[in-house]
Design an enzyme around this catalytic site. Structure first.
Site, short mmCIF file in Angstrom:
data_model
loop_
_atom_site.label_atom_id
_atom_site.label_comp_id
_atom_site.label_asym_id
_atom_site.label_seq_id
_atom_site.Cartn_x
_atom_site.Cartn_y
_atom_site.Cartn_z
N LEU A 107 -3.74 9.94 -8.72
CA LEU A 107 -4.47 11.18 -8.39
C LEU A 107 -5.29 11.02 -7.12
O LEU A 107 -5.49 11.97 -6.36
CB LEU A 107 -5.40 11.56 -9.55
CG LEU A 107 -4.90 12.62 -10.50
CD1 LEU A 107 -5.78 12.68 -11.74
CD2 LEU A 107 -4.88 14.00 -9.82
N ALA A 108 -5.78 9.79 -6.89
CA ALA A 108 -6.63 9.56 -5.71
C ALA A 108 -5.89 9.92 -4.42
O ALA A 108 -6.42 10.65 -3.57
CB ALA A 108 -7.15 8.13 -5.70
N LYS B 189 -3.15 6.86 -12.00
CA LYS B 189 -2.05 7.82 -12.11
C LYS B 189 -1.77 8.48 -10.76
O LYS B 189 -1.19 9.55 -10.69
CB LYS B 189 -2.38 8.89 -13.16
CG LYS B 189 -2.51 8.32 -14.56
CD LYS B 189 -2.62 9.43 -15.58
CE LYS B 189 -2.97 8.93 -16.96
NZ LYS B 189 -2.15 7.81 -17.42
N CYS C 206 -13.74 10.51 -6.86
CA CYS C 206 -13.93 10.11 -8.26
C CYS C 206 -12.84 10.73 -9.13
O CYS C 206 -12.57 11.93 -9.03
CB CYS C 206 -15.30 10.58 -8.74
SG CYS C 206 -15.68 10.04 -10.42
N VAL C 207 -12.24 9.90 -9.96
CA VAL C 207 -11.25 10.36 -10.93
C VAL C 207 -11.75 9.97 -12.32
O VAL C 207 -12.26 8.86 -12.51
CB VAL C 207 -9.86 9.72 -10.64
CG1 VAL C 207 -8.90 9.93 -11.81
CG2 VAL C 207 -9.26 10.31 -9.36
N TYR D 42 0.86 -1.19 0.00
CA TYR D 42 0.00 0.00 0.00
C TYR D 42 0.89 1.24 0.00
O TYR D 42 1.13 1.85 1.04
CB TYR D 42 -0.93 -0.01 1.22
CG TYR D 42 -2.04 -1.03 1.11
CD1 TYR D 42 -3.22 -0.73 0.42
CD2 TYR D 42 -1.92 -2.29 1.67
CE1 TYR D 42 -4.24 -1.66 0.31
CE2 TYR D 42 -2.93 -3.22 1.56
CZ TYR D 42 -4.08 -2.90 0.89
OH TYR D 42 -5.09 -3.82 0.77
N LYS D 43 1.35 1.57 -1.19
CA LYS D 43 2.37 2.64 -1.28
C LYS D 43 1.89 3.94 -0.67
O LYS D 43 2.67 4.68 -0.09
CB LYS D 43 2.76 2.85 -2.74
CG LYS D 43 3.52 1.69 -3.31
CD LYS D 43 4.25 2.07 -4.57
CE LYS D 43 5.17 0.95 -5.03
NZ LYS D 43 4.48 -0.37 -5.11
N LEU E 169 -23.81 7.26 2.85
CA LEU E 169 -24.47 7.32 1.55
C LEU E 169 -23.66 6.57 0.51
O LEU E 169 -22.45 6.48 0.62
CB LEU E 169 -24.63 8.77 1.10
CG LEU E 169 -25.40 9.69 2.04
CD1 LEU E 169 -25.54 11.06 1.41
CD2 LEU E 169 -26.77 9.11 2.36
C1 LIG Z 1 -11.60 5.29 -6.58
C2 LIG Z 1 -10.74 6.03 -7.61
C3 LIG Z 1 -10.85 7.53 -7.37
C4 LIG Z 1 -9.27 5.59 -7.44
O1 LIG Z 1 -8.48 6.21 -8.42
P1 LIG Z 1 -7.43 5.38 -9.30
O2 LIG Z 1 -7.04 6.22 -10.44
O3 LIG Z 1 -8.05 4.06 -9.59
O4 LIG Z 1 -6.20 5.11 -8.31
P2 LIG Z 1 -4.87 5.99 -8.12
O5 LIG Z 1 -3.80 5.47 -8.99
O6 LIG Z 1 -5.15 7.44 -8.27
O7 LIG Z 1 -4.52 5.71 -6.58
C5 LIG Z 1 -4.32 4.42 -6.09
C6 LIG Z 1 -4.32 4.47 -4.58
O8 LIG Z 1 -5.64 4.87 -4.11
C7 LIG Z 1 -6.14 3.86 -3.25
N1 LIG Z 1 -7.59 3.77 -3.43
C8 LIG Z 1 -8.26 3.28 -4.47
N2 LIG Z 1 -9.60 3.39 -4.26
C9 LIG Z 1 -9.74 3.96 -3.06
C10 LIG Z 1 -10.87 4.32 -2.28
N3 LIG Z 1 -12.12 4.10 -2.71
N4 LIG Z 1 -10.67 4.90 -1.09
C11 LIG Z 1 -9.42 5.11 -0.64
N5 LIG Z 1 -8.30 4.79 -1.32
C12 LIG Z 1 -8.47 4.21 -2.52
C13 LIG Z 1 -5.44 2.60 -3.68
O9 LIG Z 1 -5.43 1.62 -2.66
C14 LIG Z 1 -4.04 3.11 -3.99
O10 LIG Z 1 -3.31 3.35 -2.80
P3 LIG Z 1 -2.17 2.26 -2.31
O11 LIG Z 1 -1.01 2.38 -3.23
O12 LIG Z 1 -1.84 2.65 -0.89
O13 LIG Z 1 -2.84 0.93 -2.39
C15 LIG Z 1 -11.19 5.71 -9.07
O14 LIG Z 1 -10.97 4.35 -9.33
C16 LIG Z 1 -12.63 6.04 -9.35
O15 LIG Z 1 -12.98 7.18 -9.61
N6 LIG Z 1 -13.53 5.02 -9.33
C17 LIG Z 1 -14.94 5.19 -9.55
C18 LIG Z 1 -15.60 5.79 -8.36
C19 LIG Z 1 -15.41 4.97 -7.10
O16 LIG Z 1 -15.41 3.75 -7.13
N7 LIG Z 1 -15.26 5.68 -5.98
C20 LIG Z 1 -15.01 5.06 -4.68
C21 LIG Z 1 -16.28 4.65 -4.07
S1 LIG Z 1 -15.91 3.93 -2.50
#
Ligand SMILES: CC(C)(COP(=O)(O)OP(=O)(O)OC[C@H]1O[C@@H](n2cnc3c(N)ncnc32)[C@H](O)[C@@H]1OP(=O)(O)O)[C@@H](O)C(=O)NCCC(=O)NCCS
Length: 444
Positions: A174-175, A172, A164-165, A31-32, A444
């Site tokens: 961004l989350a 990338k 949401c991304v 979990y980077k 929610l």
């Molecule tokens: C959730 C979301 C924002 C993650 O973005 P991403 O581009 O897939 O992931 P990124 O490369 O930016 O980041 C990855 C990191 O975020 C973490 N991560 C992914 N989803 C997460 C979440 N819902 N909550 C917290 N952290 C999350 C990952 O574990 C990873 O961290 P790590 O290296 O410690 O494991 C994206 O997948 C998205 O918009 N999904 C659709 C909406 C959604 O599912 N929202 C969450 C509802 S719970």
């Protein structure tokens, strides 16, 4: 077992993000991002409960986190129609959808107002990332005020939701930047703890729950490809199984009015005191969450609250909120009505000191109450009614024909260690119908 395949798929994805299998196998070192955050390690044995890091506002940078030069931060003002439409569009197109993009959450401006603007909300906690050149919104995360009680201890906190991304910018990293930036902004207000849920396994859940679904309009769910027909059963039998009466039969049940609020607040406060994780509502907050925008007509309302009143006393209340799906490319149906169980309380168990008897009384009462909620939801055009295995829901799920779903929901506390709190599941993560959860908060 999954009655509603597509709902299942969506809820599961909502819960899991896209990476469950990968995530499940991850260890702490993988979990980077999360290994750098104040959260408990996976499988850490918690002996002492409380904050992990002690900080003050003076420790927090007043500068936003740097972004790649193509992007910029934006505070989204949800009172501004353009900003609200952008959030709506981002979530609508990118939040969660099924594999063939046939169903999408239909967020309305009424829903976003209710979900993101409780009393004390701050627009700087509605954090956006835009592409500098075009102004296009490509990332969002929201914090809303929500003080908690964790195993009876008050914890000043926010809820984090709607991360949401944009699909084209996934993976990338961004989350993590969104999470760090909303944390910084919340910290600047002197708040250092947060509650959030996800299906992805992150370090480390304080509670784990499961989704449950109660088909209301099985015929339509089947028509649009949501429900499949199990072997050896006819469609007619399935429709008959889930058919509800048109009229309820619980006496003295009516829509809640503002004049009921004082009693509802007192009732919920007492009812919730048995749970180990609750939102510590102010009066204004609870009013917002249960009544929403009270000027909306019943067919526009997002949250619906009903009370039972006997001799001027409110003995019970329940609420549910509506968040429909848009159905794309279907000539017969363009929307699917979905209700989610929200807060409820009953005095049924209050005067019984024998805990088994108290639970039996509550089970009977909740089955009657939520049975009425199903009938009311049906009259509002709801096709399926969902809830998780939290609160005291396990008491009525089977009798009211809820089916256990595949979607798991993990609850997390940021910068706070707490021993595990039951989310109503057994050791195999299936609904434990014989035991109720200790989670009272509804996300929610
Ligand atoms: C959730 C979301 C924002 C993650 O973005 P991403 O581009 O897939 O992931 P990124 O490369 O930016 O980041 C990855 C990191 O975020 C973490 N991560 C992914 N989803 C997460 C979440 N819902 N909550 C917290 N952290 C999350 C990952 O574990 C990873 O961290 P790590 O290296 O410690 O494991 C994206 O997948 C998205 O918009 N999904 C659709 C909406 C959604 O599912 N929202 C969450 C509802 S719970």
């Amino acid at each position: 077992m999954s009655q509603n395949k597509a709902i299942e798929e969506l809820l599961k994805k909502l819960a899991e993000g896209a990476q469950l299998n990968e995530q499940q196998q991850k260890q702490m070192k993988d979990y980077k991002f999360w290994k750098t955050q104040p959260v408990p390690d996976l499988n850490e044995k918690i002996t002492e409960e409380g904050p992990i890091e002690q900080k003050t506002v003076a420790d927090i940078s007043i500068q936003p986190y740097p972004l790649l030069k193509e992007f910029e931060w934006a505070d989204l003002d949800l009172n501004n129609v353009e900003d609200r439409d952008e959030v709506f569009k981002l979530l609508y197109e990118n939040y969660v959808e099924d594999a063939d993009s046939t169903f999408r959450f239909k967020y309305s401006s009424e829903f976003l107002d209710w979900a993101l603007k409780p009393p004390g909300y701050k627009k700087e906690w509605h954090v956006g990332v835009r592409v500098k050149a075009s102004g296009r919104l490509i990332g969002f995360i929201a914090g809303t005020p929500a003080d908690l009680q964790v195993r009876s201890k008050p914890v000043k906190a926010v809820e984090i939701n709607f991360i949401c991304v944009h699909k084209k910018l996934r993976s990338k990293r961004l989350a993590p930047i969104l999470i760090k930036e909303v944390t910084r902004r919340v910290n600047l207000q002197g708040i250092f703890q947060a509650l959030y849920t996800a299906g992805v396994v992150l370090p480390s859940p304080v509670s784990v729950a499961r989704y449950n679904h109660r088909p209301i309009n099985w015929g339509k769910l089947h028509d649009v490809g949501f429900s499949y027909l199990p072997d050896n059963v006819t469609k007619t039998q399935m429709i008959a199984k889930y058919t509800l009466r048109n009229e309820g039969k619980l006496k003295n049940l009516r829509r809640a009015e503002l004049k009921d609020f004082d009693q509802v607040f007192t009732l919920l406060t007492k009812f919730q005191s048995k749970y180990e994780l609750i939102q510590d509502f102010t009066r204004d907050e609870l009013k917002h969450w249960l009544f929403g925008d009270n000027t909306l007509s019943n067919d526009k309302k997002v949250v619906h609250t009903f009370v039972v009143e006997e001799n001027d006393r409110i003995t019970d209340f329940f609420s549910f909120y509506l968040l429909p799906f848009t159905i794309l490319d279907n000539p017969a149906h363009n929307e699917l009505g979905i209700a989610y169980l929200f807060y409820y309380a009953s005095d049924a168990e209050f005067d019984e000191s024998d805990s088994a008897k108290a639970q039996a009384l509550l089970k009977k009462r909740l089955t009657d109450l939520i049975g009425e909620a199903l009938i009311i939801a049906k009259s509002l055009g709801v096709d399926v009614f969902n809830c998780v295995s939290c609160q005291d829901n396990n008491l009525f799920l089977q009798d009211l024909k809820f089916g256990e779903g595949d979607g798991i929901l993990n609850y997390y506390l940021f910068n706070y260690k707490s021993r595990i709190i039951s989310g109503g599941l057994d050791d195999d993560k299936h609904v434990d119908y014989g035991n109720v959860s200790k989670v009272g908060v509804v996300m929610l």
